[in-house]
Scaffold this active site. Structure first.
Site, PDB file in Angstrom:
ATOM      1  NE  ARG A 171      -0.681  16.817 -15.274  1.00  0.00           N
ATOM      2  CZ  ARG A 171      -0.371  16.101 -14.195  1.00  0.00           C
ATOM      3  NH1 ARG A 171      -0.962  16.364 -13.046  1.00  0.00           N
ATOM      4  NH2 ARG A 171       0.521  15.139 -14.252  1.00  0.00           N
ATOM      5  CG  ASN A 221      -1.374  16.487 -23.666  1.00  0.00           C
ATOM      6  OD1 ASN A 221      -0.467  15.665 -23.703  1.00  0.00           O
ATOM      7  ND2 ASN A 221      -2.360  16.429 -22.794  1.00  0.00           N
ATOM      8  NE  ARG A 259      -3.844  -2.129   2.319  1.00  0.00           N
ATOM      9  CZ  ARG A 259      -3.618  -2.946   3.345  1.00  0.00           C
ATOM     10  NH1 ARG A 259      -2.712  -2.623   4.250  1.00  0.00           N
ATOM     11  NH2 ARG A 259      -4.294  -4.050   3.476  1.00  0.00           N
ATOM     12  CE  LYS A 296       4.784  17.078 -16.430  1.00  0.00           C
ATOM     13  NZ  LYS A 296       5.167  15.713 -16.810  1.00  0.00           N
ATOM     14  CG  HIS A 320      -0.223  10.661 -28.790  1.00  0.00           C
ATOM     15  ND1 HIS A 320      -0.982  11.209 -27.775  1.00  0.00           N
ATOM     16  CD2 HIS A 320       0.976  10.364 -28.226  1.00  0.00           C
ATOM     17  CE1 HIS A 320      -0.268  11.249 -26.662  1.00  0.00           C
ATOM     18  NE2 HIS A 320       0.922  10.745 -26.916  1.00  0.00           N
ATOM     19  CE  LYS A 374      -0.401  12.619 -16.495  1.00  0.00           C
ATOM     20  NZ  LYS A 374      -0.643  12.808 -17.936  1.00  0.00           N
ATOM     21  CG  HIS A 393       6.639  10.927 -27.040  1.00  0.00           C
ATOM     22  ND1 HIS A 393       5.285  10.855 -27.285  1.00  0.00           N
ATOM     23  CD2 HIS A 393       6.804  11.929 -26.134  1.00  0.00           C
ATOM     24  CE1 HIS A 393       4.661  11.773 -26.558  1.00  0.00           C
ATOM     25  NE2 HIS A 393       5.561  12.435 -25.856  1.00  0.00           N
ATOM     26  CG  HIS A 421       1.986  15.552 -26.562  1.00  0.00           C
ATOM     27  ND1 HIS A 421       2.722  16.713 -26.525  1.00  0.00           N
ATOM     28  CD2 HIS A 421       2.686  14.647 -25.829  1.00  0.00           C
ATOM     29  CE1 HIS A 421       3.817  16.528 -25.794  1.00  0.00           C
ATOM     30  NE2 HIS A 421       3.819  15.286 -25.356  1.00  0.00           N
ATOM     31  CD  GLU A 433      -3.699  14.212 -16.466  1.00  0.00           C
ATOM     32  OE1 GLU A 433      -4.122  13.073 -16.291  1.00  0.00           O
ATOM     33  OE2 GLU A 433      -3.140  14.598 -17.484  1.00  0.00           O
TER      34      GLU A 433
END
Lengths: 359, 359
Positions: free
Chosen positions: B239, B243, B119, B225, B250, B141, B263, B246, B235
């Site tokens: 935020r 991106n 935990r 950031k 992507h 993240k 990337h 992105h 988020e």
């Protein structure tokens, strides 16, 4: 219906306790801000309670259900991955709410799935056993077992609310009801003598499943647990008193093979052993011991431990997480309604109590 | 050495940026209150940096290492279970600290293991690629991929500290250094025109891996950031500007097959496409577009997208989480150094820009 609010530093959530709540959309719907719902349950519970829950939700929501096999042995990574896969297959997104409909196993695994699916989504607990209603509703412990240990993988994660429908206890086997009562009695012993006295008066009515009294017992158990946990959310100190009887109890569960003694049964006997050691410390009287044994007996629980050798007890009790430098820390009773974590007991007294048990 | 403190509501942690830090026990040891350490790394990084790290820790600590195969495809439940098993086999307890020594994959999976082992236990990030130094150090993240989607399983979980040793970049392939620079440039474009100008002046020095300038670029990226993430830890709003490029990027990554375009390379081209759409909105001038293309080019990055049909672009871009009611939300530039999430662009202008790209 009774309500208590569980307060943690940033968030709080309500526990609702009453009759017929799993069909009460007006209540449940308040905690479902979005359209997508996934109910997670097991095959036994699904047979009885899945249809009524779906019927109450489906006029308003998009509902899917994920049904796991019943049993502690399925609280594992395979079941967890099966939940993830079914959520993804059904395009569950961050606005999906999970509902855990079942006992402790379903609550723990669903909470952990909610904690980790897309980095955390909402979930609601709907506990269907007395044990999970008093024990898993508060504290935020979620997780699964690993082949090398129980509850090794998990997270602290709080539900949006807990919906405790006491009517579901009507289909609970009486042995499991009694096992749940062991944890209820524990709250009286560790910090609430008034509640212990209330239980002495009402134990027969609880066994007979009087819904008003069951609601009251669940409420006071949850409130006591909440008071302890709120003071110690991440388990650094006084939360240990929640383990009264558990060090003895775990040894019994393991020695007898998991499932042969129910957790609550082993804890009940463990609380008697802890009380006897507390008596040896001069903290409890013979009359106190008799009261404790009497209440546990009237709850339909065993009061005599199984036949286990002293060395086996000691070996198994040493595995407890509270063991420090080879000395077993035990939760004992300073008085009726007051528990304390202690390693200052006389080890020969402990052996003596274990020997009496090894009848 | 430079230090910035990342502040979240309850906790804060420092990011240290400098030369030779992975051998600096005086620094690392401050964040290791207990004896047991488990380093998690991959085989490529282990060959070069595991020995120096172990040498700095082992006079003071009990250290084990867990080495995973290198690559995004190993960011999965099998690797995670392998970490759990090795931790349990080595009797790692709640006082064990995990150290993530590697790029984004190692950082993500180690952070998630730390979030979920018993935990939650402590962990330290030691990022070894420029991309992970600027991108994974801030935001909390953590997670793994699922066969049905990237980063589907995870948690928000903050490290005790981030140790960014710029010297490790000396062994990073230049293509990966450039890919990291795409994310660095992004911070200039979305909210820090002064930083963008600083990059225009110093891009050659960064390519040549001047440690002072690299430290400065990493610091300013992390600070930018952090400013965005602190305002929006979970988020929900601004935020999204992180991106920039992105959604286009992507689509390129998926269309070309993951790994064929890095990337950062796809994001670099995506930022140019976003800039062109911003120009169509009247927000950027032709001179702005030229500055952006020039900086991306000097960072050693491609500036021309691969040949993908407009319909394929649209199909893939629609999969983005920001798509609402069939309209793709895009991060665009309101001006140089100012980004905004918008769905008010003219779709025919978007198609026109994608068509130019489908050369």
């Amino acid at each position: 219906m009774k309500t208590i609010n569980i307060q943690f530093d940033e968030r709080s959530y309500p526990i609702y306790i009453g009759e017929g709540l799993i069909s009460d959309y007006e209540l449940i719907g308040q905690h479902l801000p979005h359209k997508k719902i996934a109910i997670i349950t097991n095959d036994l519970v699904a047979d009885i309670y899945l249809a009524p829950l779906i019927n109450s939700l489906s006029p308003h929501k998009d509902v899917i259900s994920i049904i796991l096999p019943d049993g502690e042995k399925y609280k594992n990574t395979d079941s967890l991955n099966s939940i993830y896969s079914q959520l993804l297959k059904n395009k569950a997104d961050r606005n999906t709410t999970l509902i855990a409909l079942g006992g402790g196993v379903i609550g723990d695994i669903t909470g952990f799935a909610a904690a980790t699916y897309m980095r955390g989504i909402n979930f609601i607990q709907m506990p269907t056993t007395l044990l999970s209603q008093v024990d898993s509703s508060v504290g935020g412990k979620t997780g699964i077992n690993h082949p090398q240990g129980k509850n090794m993988i998990g997270a602290f994660y709080q539900p949006q609310c807990v919906i405790t429908d006491v009517n579901v206890l009507k289909t609970l086997p009486s042995r499991e009801l009694s096992a749940g009562l062991a944890e209820v009695i524990k709250y009286g012993l560790i910090r609430d003598i008034k509640f212990f006295e209330w239980l002495e008066t009402n134990i027969q009515s609880l066994i007979e499943m009087n819904p008003e009294h069951l609601s009251e017992a669940i409420l006071r158990s949850c409130q006591n647990k909440a008071d302890v946990v709120e003071a110690d959310e991440f388990e650094s100190g006084i939360r240990a008193i929640l383990n009264l009887g558990h060090t003895f109890g775990h040894a019994i569960e393991v020695a007898q093979g998991y499932g042969n003694w129910l957790h609550g049964e082993a804890v009940g006997v463990g609380m008697i052993m802890a009380a006897k050691l507390s008596q040896a410390m001069g903290w409890l009287s013979e009359a106190d011991i008799e009261r404790i044994i009497s209440l546990i007996k009237h709850a339909g629980l065993p009061t005599v431990p199984p036949n286990i050798s002293v060395d086996k007890y000691i070996e198994l009790m040493m595995l407890d997480k509270k063991t420090k430098d080879g000395k077993i820390n035990l939760v004992l009773q300073k008085s009726m309604g007051e528990a304390v974590l202690s390693d200052s007991y006389d080890p020969s007294k402990l052996r003596q109590i274990l020997e009496q048990s090894a009848h």
